[in-house]
Motif scaffolding. Sequence first.
Motif, PDB file in Angstrom:
ATOM      1  N   SER A   1       0.895  -3.862   3.884  1.00 39.46           N
ATOM      2  CA  SER A   1       1.151  -2.494   4.342  1.00 39.46           C
ATOM      3  C   SER A   1       2.346  -1.847   3.641  1.00 39.46           C
ATOM      4  O   SER A   1       2.220  -0.795   3.023  1.00 39.46           O
ATOM      5  CB  SER A   1       1.345  -2.470   5.860  1.00 39.46           C
TER       6      SER A   1
ATOM      7  N   GLU B   1      -3.590  -5.407   4.485  1.00 42.58           N
ATOM      8  CA  GLU B   1      -4.573  -4.323   4.488  1.00 42.58           C
ATOM      9  C   GLU B   1      -5.870  -4.705   3.784  1.00 42.58           C
ATOM     10  O   GLU B   1      -6.949  -4.259   4.164  1.00 42.58           O
ATOM     11  CB  GLU B   1      -3.974  -3.076   3.811  1.00 42.58           C
TER      12      GLU B   1
ATOM     13  N   GLN C   1       0.825  -1.210   0.000  1.00 46.31           N
ATOM     14  CA  GLN C   1       0.000   0.000   0.000  1.00 46.31           C
ATOM     15  C   GLN C   1       0.859   1.260   0.000  1.00 46.31           C
ATOM     16  O   GLN C   1       0.543   2.244  -0.674  1.00 46.31           O
ATOM     17  CB  GLN C   1      -0.909  -0.006   1.230  1.00 46.31           C
TER      18      GLN C   1
ATOM     19  N   ILE D   1      -3.275  -6.746  -0.730  1.00 44.25           N
ATOM     20  CA  ILE D   1      -2.568  -5.513  -0.384  1.00 44.25           C
ATOM     21  C   ILE D   1      -1.916  -5.652   0.987  1.00 44.25           C
ATOM     22  O   ILE D   1      -2.596  -5.882   1.991  1.00 44.25           O
ATOM     23  CB  ILE D   1      -3.526  -4.297  -0.371  1.00 44.25           C
TER      24      ILE D   1
END
Length: 209
Positions: free
Chosen positions: A83, A73, A28, A81
């Motif tokens: 972090s 995430e 992300q 996804i």
Amino acid sequence: MVEEFIEPLEENFYEQALPLRGKHIVTQKEGAHLGDVMDVYLDPIAKRLSAILFTKNALGMGEKFLINAENIEALGEDVLIASDKSCAIRLSEATEIPGVALETFKGVKVTTLLGKNLGIIDDIQLRPSNLRIGEIIFEDGKRLVVDPSEITMGEDAVLVPEDYTSKVVIQVAESESLMGRLRSKEREWRNTITDRTREVGKWMSRTIH
């Protein structure tokens, strides 16, 4: 001794459970592609994802890395996804791998509390919103949507309530489903219209000449 209260996670039973293996992992923070999910680890008590194992090599070769569930995430239809890059731990440096490998449950029988076998596990899929177990896929292609709070996950058997007997769903091929039959009928109509149009065109051509 004070018992620890664990607030139950909200469940959405209409949410489609998703597989994890083979998904691309993107961070992300940096938007970087870390690799593809190679293996999945589950917490059999919480019935949720505990970690994923991945390699940067598309063929599953090379150095392996670990990402704990708290650093994930989002679980999307195509991409997972994470972090950031720093959440990836070299497997060789990890002190332990949390949870039990999904592969451990492959081949395990799902049995009701009254002793009826429902099927043999081929895969387990997770709910994207909370990474809890949402669906069990059997070797024969049948599927079973589960409530994680109602099942017991052991390495020798997965136990479910007796009423789950009626919840096993046969995955119908599109050609056999209602939508498949409608699409097949639509193709027949289109072919018929095309043939009739050609016949009319030929008739008009002969009439004109």
